[in-house]
Design a protein around this motif. Structure first.
Motif, PDB file in Angstrom:
ATOM      1  N   PHE A  11       0.822  -1.211   0.000  1.00 29.97           N
ATOM      2  CA  PHE A  11       0.000   0.000   0.000  1.00 29.97           C
ATOM      3  C   PHE A  11       0.854   1.257   0.000  1.00 29.97           C
ATOM      4  O   PHE A  11       2.003   1.279   0.422  1.00 29.97           O
ATOM      5  CB  PHE A  11      -0.984  -0.015   1.171  1.00 29.97           C
ATOM      6  CG  PHE A  11      -0.517   0.708   2.405  1.00 29.97           C
ATOM      7  CD1 PHE A  11      -0.739   2.078   2.550  1.00 29.97           C
ATOM      8  CD2 PHE A  11       0.103   0.026   3.416  1.00 29.97           C
ATOM      9  CE1 PHE A  11      -0.323   2.737   3.682  1.00 29.97           C
ATOM     10  CE2 PHE A  11       0.519   0.675   4.561  1.00 29.97           C
ATOM     11  CZ  PHE A  11       0.309   2.046   4.697  1.00 29.97           C
ATOM     12  N   ASP A  12       0.233   2.309  -0.528  1.00 28.46           N
ATOM     13  CA  ASP A  12       0.877   3.611  -0.615  1.00 28.46           C
ATOM     14  C   ASP A  12      -0.190   4.686  -0.439  1.00 28.46           C
ATOM     15  O   ASP A  12      -1.397   4.398  -0.449  1.00 28.46           O
ATOM     16  CB  ASP A  12       1.576   3.773  -1.972  1.00 28.46           C
ATOM     17  CG  ASP A  12       2.360   5.074  -2.087  1.00 28.46           C
ATOM     18  OD1 ASP A  12       2.879   5.550  -1.061  1.00 28.46           O
ATOM     19  OD2 ASP A  12       2.455   5.622  -3.198  1.00 28.46           O
ATOM     20  N   SER A  13       0.249   5.932  -0.329  1.00 29.33           N
ATOM     21  CA  SER A  13      -0.692   7.039  -0.206  1.00 29.33           C
ATOM     22  C   SER A  13      -1.431   7.309  -1.504  1.00 29.33           C
ATOM     23  O   SER A  13      -2.394   8.078  -1.520  1.00 29.33           O
ATOM     24  CB  SER A  13       0.044   8.310   0.229  1.00 29.33           C
ATOM     25  OG  SER A  13       1.014   8.672  -0.730  1.00 29.33           O
ATOM     26  N   GLY A  14      -1.009   6.688  -2.599  1.00 30.70           N
ATOM     27  CA  GLY A  14      -1.671   6.894  -3.887  1.00 30.70           C
ATOM     28  C   GLY A  14      -1.104   5.949  -4.925  1.00 30.70           C
ATOM     29  O   GLY A  14      -0.825   4.778  -4.637  1.00 30.70           O
ATOM     30  N   VAL A  15      -0.871   6.471  -6.130  1.00 30.62           N
ATOM     31  CA  VAL A  15      -0.426   5.613  -7.231  1.00 30.62           C
ATOM     32  C   VAL A  15       1.044   5.232  -7.138  1.00 30.62           C
ATOM     33  O   VAL A  15       1.491   4.297  -7.799  1.00 30.62           O
ATOM     34  CB  VAL A  15      -0.677   6.294  -8.600  1.00 30.62           C
ATOM     35  CG1 VAL A  15      -2.142   6.630  -8.777  1.00 30.62           C
ATOM     36  CG2 VAL A  15       0.192   7.547  -8.771  1.00 30.62           C
ATOM     37  N   GLY A  16       1.824   5.958  -6.316  1.00 32.28           N
ATOM     38  CA  GLY A  16       3.267   5.739  -6.293  1.00 32.28           C
ATOM     39  C   GLY A  16       3.672   4.309  -6.026  1.00 32.28           C
ATOM     40  O   GLY A  16       4.615   3.793  -6.637  1.00 32.28           O
ATOM     41  N   PHE A  36      -3.280  -1.440  -2.309  1.00 33.51           N
ATOM     42  CA  PHE A  36      -4.220  -0.444  -1.785  1.00 33.51           C
ATOM     43  C   PHE A  36      -3.602   0.937  -1.917  1.00 33.51           C
ATOM     44  O   PHE A  36      -2.511   1.191  -1.390  1.00 33.51           O
ATOM     45  CB  PHE A  36      -4.541  -0.721  -0.317  1.00 33.51           C
ATOM     46  CG  PHE A  36      -5.609   0.180   0.252  1.00 33.51           C
ATOM     47  CD1 PHE A  36      -6.921  -0.264   0.347  1.00 33.51           C
ATOM     48  CD2 PHE A  36      -5.313   1.471   0.675  1.00 33.51           C
ATOM     49  CE1 PHE A  36      -7.916   0.564   0.862  1.00 33.51           C
ATOM     50  CE2 PHE A  36      -6.298   2.302   1.178  1.00 33.51           C
ATOM     51  CZ  PHE A  36      -7.602   1.848   1.278  1.00 33.51           C
ATOM     52  N   GLY A  37      -4.291   1.825  -2.627  1.00 30.48           N
ATOM     53  CA  GLY A  37      -3.843   3.203  -2.749  1.00 30.48           C
ATOM     54  C   GLY A  37      -4.753   4.118  -1.942  1.00 30.48           C
ATOM     55  O   GLY A  37      -5.960   4.163  -2.182  1.00 30.48           O
ATOM     56  N   ASP A  38      -4.175   4.842  -0.995  1.00 29.61           N
ATOM     57  CA  ASP A  38      -4.973   5.745  -0.173  1.00 29.61           C
ATOM     58  C   ASP A  38      -5.090   7.105  -0.868  1.00 29.61           C
ATOM     59  O   ASP A  38      -4.760   8.152  -0.299  1.00 29.61           O
ATOM     60  CB  ASP A  38      -4.344   5.894   1.217  1.00 29.61           C
ATOM     61  CG  ASP A  38      -5.278   6.576   2.213  1.00 29.61           C
ATOM     62  OD1 ASP A  38      -6.476   6.704   1.902  1.00 29.61           O
ATOM     63  OD2 ASP A  38      -4.794   6.973   3.292  1.00 29.61           O
ATOM     64  N   SER A  39      -5.581   7.075  -2.098  1.00 34.28           N
ATOM     65  CA  SER A  39      -5.616   8.280  -2.927  1.00 34.28           C
ATOM     66  C   SER A  39      -6.539   9.359  -2.375  1.00 34.28           C
ATOM     67  O   SER A  39      -6.361  10.544  -2.672  1.00 34.28           O
ATOM     68  CB  SER A  39      -6.025   7.919  -4.365  1.00 34.28           C
ATOM     69  OG  SER A  39      -5.021   7.151  -4.991  1.00 34.28           O
ATOM     70  N   VAL A  59      -5.512   2.029   7.237  1.00 30.37           N
ATOM     71  CA  VAL A  59      -5.319   1.193   6.047  1.00 30.37           C
ATOM     72  C   VAL A  59      -4.934  -0.224   6.452  1.00 30.37           C
ATOM     73  O   VAL A  59      -5.461  -1.207   5.918  1.00 30.37           O
ATOM     74  CB  VAL A  59      -4.251   1.800   5.117  1.00 30.37           C
ATOM     75  CG1 VAL A  59      -3.911   0.821   3.994  1.00 30.37           C
ATOM     76  CG2 VAL A  59      -4.728   3.121   4.539  1.00 30.37           C
ATOM     77  N   VAL A  60      -4.034  -0.331   7.404  1.00 32.93           N
ATOM     78  CA  VAL A  60      -3.579  -1.659   7.845  1.00 32.93           C
ATOM     79  C   VAL A  60      -4.747  -2.454   8.411  1.00 32.93           C
ATOM     80  O   VAL A  60      -4.911  -3.653   8.108  1.00 32.93           O
ATOM     81  CB  VAL A  60      -2.450  -1.523   8.883  1.00 32.93           C
ATOM     82  CG1 VAL A  60      -2.174  -2.867   9.564  1.00 32.93           C
ATOM     83  CG2 VAL A  60      -1.183  -1.002   8.222  1.00 32.93           C
ATOM     84  N   GLN A  61      -5.590  -1.827   9.216  1.00 31.44           N
ATOM     85  CA  GLN A  61      -6.745  -2.534   9.767  1.00 31.44           C
ATOM     86  C   GLN A  61      -7.671  -3.019   8.661  1.00 31.44           C
ATOM     87  O   GLN A  61      -8.223  -4.128   8.737  1.00 31.44           O
ATOM     88  CB  GLN A  61      -7.493  -1.613  10.724  1.00 31.44           C
ATOM     89  CG  GLN A  61      -6.732  -1.317  12.015  1.00 31.44           C
ATOM     90  CD  GLN A  61      -7.505  -0.424  12.953  1.00 31.44           C
ATOM     91  OE1 GLN A  61      -8.685  -0.630  13.188  1.00 31.44           O
ATOM     92  NE2 GLN A  61      -6.846   0.582  13.508  1.00 31.44           N
ATOM     93  N   PHE A 237      -6.658  -4.719  -6.961  1.00 29.64           N
ATOM     94  CA  PHE A 237      -6.421  -3.300  -6.703  1.00 29.64           C
ATOM     95  C   PHE A 237      -7.572  -2.723  -5.885  1.00 29.64           C
ATOM     96  O   PHE A 237      -8.748  -2.966  -6.189  1.00 29.64           O
ATOM     97  CB  PHE A 237      -6.275  -2.529  -8.016  1.00 29.64           C
ATOM     98  CG  PHE A 237      -5.025  -2.881  -8.779  1.00 29.64           C
ATOM     99  CD1 PHE A 237      -3.842  -2.186  -8.561  1.00 29.64           C
ATOM    100  CD2 PHE A 237      -5.018  -3.921  -9.697  1.00 29.64           C
ATOM    101  CE1 PHE A 237      -2.683  -2.513  -9.245  1.00 29.64           C
ATOM    102  CE2 PHE A 237      -3.865  -4.261 -10.389  1.00 29.64           C
ATOM    103  CZ  PHE A 237      -2.694  -3.552 -10.161  1.00 29.64           C
ATOM    104  N   MET A 238      -7.217  -1.930  -4.870  1.00 28.14           N
ATOM    105  CA  MET A 238      -8.193  -1.264  -4.024  1.00 28.14           C
ATOM    106  C   MET A 238      -7.779   0.203  -3.862  1.00 28.14           C
ATOM    107  O   MET A 238      -6.592   0.529  -3.930  1.00 28.14           O
ATOM    108  CB  MET A 238      -8.259  -1.929  -2.644  1.00 28.14           C
ATOM    109  CG  MET A 238      -8.634  -3.393  -2.645  1.00 28.14           C
ATOM    110  SD  MET A 238      -8.437  -4.140  -0.990  1.00 28.14           S
ATOM    111  CE  MET A 238      -9.562  -3.131  -0.007  1.00 28.14           C
ATOM    112  N   SER A 239      -8.753   1.062  -3.611  1.00 32.35           N
ATOM    113  CA  SER A 239      -8.464   2.478  -3.411  1.00 32.35           C
ATOM    114  C   SER A 239      -9.427   3.056  -2.385  1.00 32.35           C
ATOM    115  O   SER A 239     -10.597   2.696  -2.355  1.00 32.35           O
ATOM    116  CB  SER A 239      -8.595   3.253  -4.729  1.00 32.35           C
ATOM    117  OG  SER A 239      -8.496   4.648  -4.497  1.00 32.35           O
ATOM    118  N   SER A 240      -8.921   3.977  -1.565  1.00 28.12           N
ATOM    119  CA  SER A 240      -9.795   4.643  -0.613  1.00 28.12           C
ATOM    120  C   SER A 240     -10.778   5.570  -1.311  1.00 28.12           C
ATOM    121  O   SER A 240     -11.805   5.927  -0.739  1.00 28.12           O
ATOM    122  CB  SER A 240      -8.964   5.431   0.412  1.00 28.12           C
ATOM    123  OG  SER A 240      -8.122   6.362  -0.244  1.00 28.12           O
TER     124      SER A 240
END
Length: 264
Positions: A11-16, A36-39, A59-61, A237-240
């Motif tokens: 996982f990352d804060s976005g696409v990076g 998982f991207g926290d975009s 995100v981890v939870q 793939f998942m995204s916030s």
């Protein structure tokens, strides 16, 4: 109880973090992955340390509900802010993080190294300690890049702004002496070629992905969690943001290779 057939979460804060995922998928060809991207909360690099930790813990939870056997934090900022506490909180779970590949550049014999990172990463005690270890072996220039990760999140439509930003950011007195760049944010590899264009001399670039992959393989093997066969590999793939367009962007970047770096 962890099981060998469980997926690995990245996982990352976005696409990076997709740039990290691409390397891990190649190095561990039998493993299933969840990205998982926290975009919705990107970028992390200009938030407070406490805010970043709270976001990462959330995100981890969420990822733990997917029954993963390991979590890779594909974000330098999140690694610095959250990894030690998460390792204490979830001791049974292999938790790894990406860090600036400064040692890799020094070991390669580079003498004038530019480290590009988010403001929070550059200010972090862990990076400052890492830098101090190598100051007698190389000249190290630390360059915070506020706003760059956010521009990269915008994809192709942000190209003109990214080019202008890099031209201004890298117009530094030491530019002609730099022989290596350490990309201390997983967003930055997407614009590797645009960064190289700002230098007249050849520029070696280091991301730390291979070292991370080797560490992940080693930790899984030590716990008998390394998968050796998998006829139906899956990559989810998942995204916030939970938007079709955002997930489509993740798929596109993953399938193209590190695509935004070829924006030009």
């Amino acid at each position: 109880m962890l099981d060998v057939t469980m997926p690995i979460a990245v996982f990352d804060s976005g696409v990076g973090g997709i740039s990290t995922l691409q390397t891990l998928v190649k190095m561990l060809p039998q493993e299933n992955f969840i990205f998982f991207g926290d975009s919705a909360n990107a970028p992390y690099g200009e938030k407070s340390r406490d805010t970043v930790f709270k976001l990462v813990d959330q995100v981890v939870q969420q990822l733990l509900t997917k029954n993963v056997k390991s979590i890779v934090i594909a974000c330098n900022t999140a690694t610095s802010a959250a990894k030690p506490v998460l390792m204490e909180k979830y001791p049974e779970l292999p938790i790894l993080g990406i860090e600036p590949a400064l040692k890799e550049a020094v070991d390669a014999g580079k003498h004038n190294i530019l480290v590009m990172g988010t403001p929070l990463t550059i200010k972090s005690p862990k990076y400052q300690a890492q830098r101090a270890r190598f100051t007698d072996q190389a000249t190290i220039h630390s360059l915070p890049c506020p706003g760059l990760a956010e521009l990269i999140e915008g994809g192709h439509q942000s190209l003109p702004k990214i080019q202008t930003y890099l031209a201004q950011l890298l117009n530094i007195p030491e530019r002609d002496q730099i022989d290596a760049a350490v990309l201390g944010c997983t967003h930055y590899p997407f614009v590797t070629e645009l960064i190289r264009q700002q230098f007249t001399q050849p520029l070696a670039v280091y991301t730390g992905y291979t070292g991370l992959g080797n560490n992940l393989r080693r930790q899984l093997a030590q716990r008998d969690l390394l998968r050796t066969t998998n006829p139906k590999r899956t990559i989810e793939f998942m995204s916030s943001k939970n938007e079709a367009a955002e997930l489509a962007l993740y798929h596109q970047l993953f399938e193209q290779g590190i695509g935004i770096r070829q924006l030009q």
